[in-house]
Scaffold this motif. Structure first.
Motif, PDB file in Angstrom:
ATOM      1  N   GLN A 269       0.832  -1.213   0.000  1.00  0.00           N
ATOM      2  CA  GLN A 269       0.000   0.000   0.000  1.00  0.00           C
ATOM      3  C   GLN A 269       0.864   1.259   0.000  1.00  0.00           C
ATOM      4  OE1 GLN A 269      -0.455  -2.738   1.819  1.00  0.00           O
ATOM      5  NE2 GLN A 269      -2.621  -3.134   2.257  1.00  0.00           N
ATOM      6  N   VAL A 270       1.932   1.253   0.802  1.00  0.00           N
ATOM      7  CA  VAL A 270       2.829   2.409   0.837  1.00  0.00           C
ATOM      8  C   VAL A 270       3.477   2.628  -0.531  1.00  0.00           C
ATOM      9  CG1 VAL A 270       4.971   3.307   1.828  1.00  0.00           C
ATOM     10  CG2 VAL A 270       3.269   2.230   3.314  1.00  0.00           C
ATOM     11  N   GLN A 271       3.904   1.564  -1.165  1.00  0.00           N
ATOM     12  CA  GLN A 271       4.526   1.689  -2.485  1.00  0.00           C
ATOM     13  C   GLN A 271       3.549   2.258  -3.509  1.00  0.00           C
ATOM     14  OE1 GLN A 271       5.833  -2.388  -2.848  1.00  0.00           O
ATOM     15  NE2 GLN A 271       7.913  -1.918  -2.146  1.00  0.00           N
ATOM     16  N   THR A 272       2.287   1.852  -3.404  1.00  0.00           N
ATOM     17  CA  THR A 272       1.260   2.421  -4.286  1.00  0.00           C
ATOM     18  C   THR A 272       1.125   3.920  -4.055  1.00  0.00           C
ATOM     19  OG1 THR A 272       0.012   0.353  -4.398  1.00  0.00           O
ATOM     20  CG2 THR A 272      -1.204   2.387  -4.860  1.00  0.00           C
ATOM     21  N   GLN A 273       1.102   4.320  -2.794  1.00  0.00           N
ATOM     22  CA  GLN A 273       0.959   5.739  -2.472  1.00  0.00           C
ATOM     23  C   GLN A 273       2.142   6.548  -2.983  1.00  0.00           C
ATOM     24  OE1 GLN A 273       0.224   6.477   1.655  1.00  0.00           O
ATOM     25  NE2 GLN A 273      -0.007   8.684   1.399  1.00  0.00           N
ATOM     26  N   LEU A 274       3.337   5.992  -2.885  1.00  0.00           N
ATOM     27  CA  LEU A 274       4.534   6.717  -3.311  1.00  0.00           C
ATOM     28  C   LEU A 274       4.584   6.940  -4.818  1.00  0.00           C
ATOM     29  CD1 LEU A 274       7.231   5.079  -0.998  1.00  0.00           C
ATOM     30  CD2 LEU A 274       6.395   7.440  -0.905  1.00  0.00           C
ATOM     31  N   GLU A 275       3.825   6.183  -5.558  1.00  0.00           N
ATOM     32  CA  GLU A 275       3.785   6.350  -7.016  1.00  0.00           C
ATOM     33  C   GLU A 275       2.893   7.512  -7.448  1.00  0.00           C
ATOM     34  OE1 GLU A 275       2.411   2.583  -8.347  1.00  0.00           O
ATOM     35  OE2 GLU A 275       4.325   1.539  -7.974  1.00  0.00           O
ATOM     36  N   ARG A 276       2.139   8.078  -6.518  1.00  0.00           N
ATOM     37  CA  ARG A 276       1.153   9.103  -6.859  1.00  0.00           C
ATOM     38  C   ARG A 276       1.721  10.512  -6.712  1.00  0.00           C
ATOM     39  NH1 ARG A 276      -4.178   6.630  -3.658  1.00  0.00           N
ATOM     40  NH2 ARG A 276      -4.538   4.889  -5.088  1.00  0.00           N
ATOM     41  N   ASP A 277       1.191  11.436  -7.488  1.00  0.00           N
ATOM     42  CA  ASP A 277       1.627  12.821  -7.418  1.00  0.00           C
ATOM     43  C   ASP A 277       0.889  13.557  -6.303  1.00  0.00           C
ATOM     44  OD1 ASP A 277      -0.636  12.463  -9.407  1.00  0.00           O
ATOM     45  OD2 ASP A 277      -0.712  14.631  -9.095  1.00  0.00           O
ATOM     46  N   ILE A 278       1.527  14.585  -5.762  1.00  0.00           N
ATOM     47  CA  ILE A 278       0.931  15.419  -4.726  1.00  0.00           C
ATOM     48  C   ILE A 278       0.019  16.458  -5.370  1.00  0.00           C
ATOM     49  CG2 ILE A 278       1.421  17.135  -2.930  1.00  0.00           C
ATOM     50  CD1 ILE A 278       4.061  15.682  -2.438  1.00  0.00           C
ATOM     51  N   ARG A 279      -1.153  16.656  -4.776  1.00  0.00           N
ATOM     52  CA  ARG A 279      -2.110  17.640  -5.279  1.00  0.00           C
ATOM     53  C   ARG A 279      -2.238  18.806  -4.301  1.00  0.00           C
ATOM     54  NH1 ARG A 279      -6.754  13.315  -7.448  1.00  0.00           N
ATOM     55  NH2 ARG A 279      -5.463  12.456  -9.137  1.00  0.00           N
ATOM     56  N   SER A 280      -2.990  19.830  -4.687  1.00  0.00           N
ATOM     57  CA  SER A 280      -3.156  21.019  -3.846  1.00  0.00           C
ATOM     58  C   SER A 280      -3.909  20.675  -2.567  1.00  0.00           C
ATOM     59  CB  SER A 280      -3.920  22.100  -4.606  1.00  0.00           C
ATOM     60  OG  SER A 280      -3.216  22.505  -5.760  1.00  0.00           O
ATOM     61  N   LEU A 281      -3.487  21.305  -1.474  1.00  0.00           N
ATOM     62  CA  LEU A 281      -4.141  21.067  -0.190  1.00  0.00           C
ATOM     63  C   LEU A 281      -5.510  21.739  -0.145  1.00  0.00           C
ATOM     64  CD1 LEU A 281      -1.220  21.571   2.355  1.00  0.00           C
ATOM     65  CD2 LEU A 281      -2.229  19.407   1.613  1.00  0.00           C
ATOM     66  N   PRO A 282      -6.435  21.165   0.614  1.00  0.00           N
ATOM     67  CA  PRO A 282      -7.747  21.787   0.792  1.00  0.00           C
ATOM     68  C   PRO A 282      -7.691  22.921   1.810  1.00  0.00           C
ATOM     69  CG  PRO A 282      -7.632  19.799   2.087  1.00  0.00           C
ATOM     70  CD  PRO A 282      -6.338  19.881   1.310  1.00  0.00           C
ATOM     71  N   THR A 283      -8.827  23.547   2.009  1.00  0.00           N
ATOM     72  CA  THR A 283      -8.985  24.625   2.987  1.00  0.00           C
ATOM     73  C   THR A 283      -9.979  24.189   4.052  1.00  0.00           C
ATOM     74  OG1 THR A 283      -8.550  26.300   1.298  1.00  0.00           O
ATOM     75  CG2 THR A 283      -9.677  27.039   3.298  1.00  0.00           C
ATOM     76  N   LEU A 284      -9.699  24.540   5.289  1.00  0.00           N
ATOM     77  CA  LEU A 284     -10.618  24.269   6.399  1.00  0.00           C
ATOM     78  C   LEU A 284     -11.469  25.504   6.673  1.00  0.00           C
ATOM     79  CD1 LEU A 284     -11.562  22.600   8.946  1.00  0.00           C
ATOM     80  CD2 LEU A 284      -9.707  23.768  10.173  1.00  0.00           C
ATOM     81  N   LYS A 285     -12.787  25.306   6.764  1.00  0.00           N
ATOM     82  CA  LYS A 285     -13.694  26.376   7.180  1.00  0.00           C
ATOM     83  C   LYS A 285     -14.327  25.995   8.512  1.00  0.00           C
ATOM     84  CE  LYS A 285     -14.902  28.460   2.729  1.00  0.00           C
ATOM     85  NZ  LYS A 285     -16.019  28.883   1.834  1.00  0.00           N
ATOM     86  N   ILE A 286     -14.324  26.938   9.444  1.00  0.00           N
ATOM     87  CA  ILE A 286     -14.867  26.737  10.788  1.00  0.00           C
ATOM     88  C   ILE A 286     -16.029  27.680  10.993  1.00  0.00           C
ATOM     89  CG2 ILE A 286     -14.368  26.949  13.261  1.00  0.00           C
ATOM     90  CD1 ILE A 286     -11.455  26.331  12.640  1.00  0.00           C
ATOM     91  N   ASN A 287     -17.051  27.230  11.671  1.00  0.00           N
ATOM     92  CA  ASN A 287     -18.193  28.067  12.021  1.00  0.00           C
ATOM     93  C   ASN A 287     -17.732  29.178  12.961  1.00  0.00           C
ATOM     94  OD1 ASN A 287     -20.578  29.239  12.841  1.00  0.00           O
ATOM     95  ND2 ASN A 287     -21.481  27.380  13.678  1.00  0.00           N
ATOM     96  N   LYS A 288     -17.643  30.400  12.441  1.00  0.00           N
ATOM     97  CA  LYS A 288     -17.114  31.531  13.217  1.00  0.00           C
ATOM     98  C   LYS A 288     -18.072  32.015  14.295  1.00  0.00           C
ATOM     99  CE  LYS A 288     -13.379  31.881  10.607  1.00  0.00           C
ATOM    100  NZ  LYS A 288     -12.019  31.612  11.111  1.00  0.00           N
ATOM    101  N   GLU A 289     -19.320  31.562  14.231  1.00  0.00           N
ATOM    102  CA  GLU A 289     -20.290  31.985  15.246  1.00  0.00           C
ATOM    103  C   GLU A 289     -20.019  31.335  16.596  1.00  0.00           C
ATOM    104  OE1 GLU A 289     -24.221  31.341  13.835  1.00  0.00           O
ATOM    105  OE2 GLU A 289     -24.017  32.703  12.123  1.00  0.00           O
ATOM    106  N   LYS A 290     -19.267  30.245  16.585  1.00  0.00           N
ATOM    107  CA  LYS A 290     -18.901  29.593  17.839  1.00  0.00           C
ATOM    108  C   LYS A 290     -17.488  30.003  18.215  1.00  0.00           C
ATOM    109  CE  LYS A 290     -22.025  25.665  17.557  1.00  0.00           C
ATOM    110  NZ  LYS A 290     -22.161  24.181  17.584  1.00  0.00           N
ATOM    111  N   GLN A 291     -17.275  30.228  19.485  1.00  0.00           N
ATOM    112  CA  GLN A 291     -15.982  30.711  19.935  1.00  0.00           C
ATOM    113  C   GLN A 291     -15.207  29.667  20.717  1.00  0.00           C
ATOM    114  OE1 GLN A 291     -14.664  33.512  18.948  1.00  0.00           O
ATOM    115  NE2 GLN A 291     -12.759  33.175  20.062  1.00  0.00           N
ATOM    116  N   SER A 292     -15.875  28.998  21.661  1.00  0.00           N
ATOM    117  CA  SER A 292     -15.183  28.058  22.530  1.00  0.00           C
ATOM    118  C   SER A 292     -14.949  26.724  21.829  1.00  0.00           C
ATOM    119  CB  SER A 292     -15.987  27.818  23.809  1.00  0.00           C
ATOM    120  OG  SER A 292     -15.423  26.754  24.557  1.00  0.00           O
ATOM    121  N   ILE A 293     -13.778  26.183  22.003  1.00  0.00           N
ATOM    122  CA  ILE A 293     -13.452  24.875  21.440  1.00  0.00           C
ATOM    123  C   ILE A 293     -14.397  23.793  21.956  1.00  0.00           C
ATOM    124  CG2 ILE A 293     -11.749  24.404  23.245  1.00  0.00           C
ATOM    125  CD1 ILE A 293     -10.069  22.930  21.221  1.00  0.00           C
TER     126      ILE A 293
END
Length: 318
Positions: A269-293
Motif C-alpha cells: 500500500q505504501v509503495q502504491t501511495q509513493l507512485e502518486r503525485d501530490i495535489r493542492s491542499l484543501p482549505t478548512l472552514k470553521i463556524n465563526k459563530e462559535k468561539q469556545s473549542i
C-alpha cells in the motif's frame, strides 16, 4: 528542509530504505526508524494528505471525542466512526459474556480467511448494535479505559483532585502567551494499565509568536501508513480551533516521532501511495459563530477543495 506532504512521503521512503525489521506487540512485524520530524505550515492549506484520501469526518469526530473527555466508543459509533472498535471488541470477546465463535487474533485472520472474516463481521455488527442500544452493555464494554480524553480533561492527581489540562492550556495561551509551559500530556504512567491502548501521541506543546499559534506533537509510536495521516490532520485541526478561540492565526504543526514504523502487511500500500503525485491542499472552514473549542460539533467544520487520490485500504494491527 522538506515540509508538508513531501515530508510525509520522504518518511515513508526512509523507512522502506533504512528501517530495521522488528517484531512487535501485534505479531505483524514492522520496519522502523527512531526519531523523525516533519513540519507543516498551516497557512499553506489544511494538511489532509492528497496521495490518498483521508476521511476528515473521522478525524474530526475523534478529536471532538477527545475534547469532550469521552472514553466510550458510543459517541464515535453515533457519528459512524469505527476507528476504535477493535480495541473495545477485543475486550468483549475475551470476556465471560461472549458466547460467539472463537475470535482470537481477529485483526490478521479476518484479512487472510474469507470464512472467518464473515464470522468476524457478523460478531462486530452485533457488538456495535449492542453498544448503540444497550446502555448497560455500552457502559461495560464501550469504555477504553483512561485514554486520551480522560487525561486531557480529567487528569487525576495523587490528592484525588482533577486537572483539566486542555482548558488550562487555552487559558494560559490567552493570558500568558509567551509561556514555555503550554503543554498537555496524555502519558500518565499510573493509568497506563487501565488503557485499551497506551497513548501513541503522548504530549503536545503550543507556541505563540507574531500573533500565530504553532503546535508540536511528540508521538512515541507512529503507524505511518494508517495512523500518522490521521494524527497530522487531527492536531492541525486542534491548532486551528485553539487559535480561533484565542484570536490568533495558525502557524506550524511540527510532528516529532519516536518509533516510526510501517507494518510489513502495509508495504504494498505504501509503495502504491509513493507512485502518486501530490495535489493542492484543501482549505478548512470553521463556524465563526462559535468561539469556545468546547462548543463545536461535527457540522461546524467544512473541508473545501479536497481532491485526493483514492483511498488505499490496509488491515489494522490490534
Amino acid at each position: 528542509m522538506v515540509t508538508g506532504e513531501r515530508a510525509y512521503l520522504q518518511l515513508c521512503k526512509d523507512i522502506l530504505a533504512n528501517g530495521s525489521g522488528r517484531n512487535d506487540r501485534t505479531n505483524t512485524g514492522t520496519y522502523s526508524i527512531f526519531g523523525y520530524q516533519m513540519r507543516f505550515n498551516l497557512k499553506e492549506g489544511f494538511p489532509l494528505l492528497t496521495t490518498k484520501r483521508v476521511p476528515f469526518k473521522l478525524v474530526a469526530s475523534e478529536l471532538l471525542w477527545f475534547i469532550k473527555g469521552d472514553t466510550n466508543i458510543r459517541y464515535l459509533l453515533e457519528n459512524n466512526n469505527n476507528i476504535w472498535n477493535e480495541w473495545a471488541f477485543e475486550k468483549w470477546i475475551k470476556s465471560k459474556d461472549y458466547t460467539g465463535p472463537e475470535m482470537n487474533n481477529f485483526g490478521i485472520r479476518s484479512q487472510q480467511d474469507e470464512a472467518f472474516n464473515k464470522q468476524y463481521q457478523e460478531q462486530m455488527t452485533i457488538f456495535k448494535e449492542k453498544i448503540l442500544t444497550d446502555n448497560i452493555f455500552a457502559e461495560k464494554y464501550g469504555h477504553l479505559g483512561d485514554v486520551y480524553g480522560k487525561q486531557w480533561r480529567n487528569w487525576k492527581t495523587s490528592q484525588n483532585n482533577s486537572i483539566d489540562q486542555l482548558k488550562n492550556v487555552i487559558e494560559q495561551i490567552k493570558h500568558n502567551p509567551n509561556s514555555r509551559r503550554h503543554i498537555v500530556s496524555a502519558w500518565n504512567p499510573e493509568d497506563i494499565p487501565n488503557m485499551a491502548l497506551p497513548p501513541c501521541h503522548t504530549m503536545f506543546q503550543f507556541y505563540v509568536a507574531d500573533n500565530t499559534l504553532s503546535c508540536q506533537l511528540y508521538q512515541r509510536s507512529g503507524d505511518v501508513f494508517l495512523g500518522v495521516p490521521f494524527n497530522i490532520a487531527s492536531y492541525a485541526l486542534l491548532t486551528h480551533l485553539i487559535a480561533h478561540e484565542c484570536g490568533l492565526e495558525v502557524g506550524d504543526f511540527v510532528h516529532t516521532l519516536g518509533d516510526a514504523h510501517i507494518y510489513k502487511n502495509h508495504i504494498e500500500q505504501v509503495q502504491t501511495q509513493l507512485e502518486r503525485d501530490i495535489r493542492s491542499l484543501p482549505t478548512l472552514k470553521i463556524n465563526k459563530e462559535k468561539q469556545s473549542i468546547f462548543d463545536f460539533e461535527l457540522s461546524d467544520f467544512e473541508i473545501v477543495d479536497y481532491n485526493p487520490h483514492p483511498t488505499i485500504k490496509a488491515p489494522i494491527a490490534v
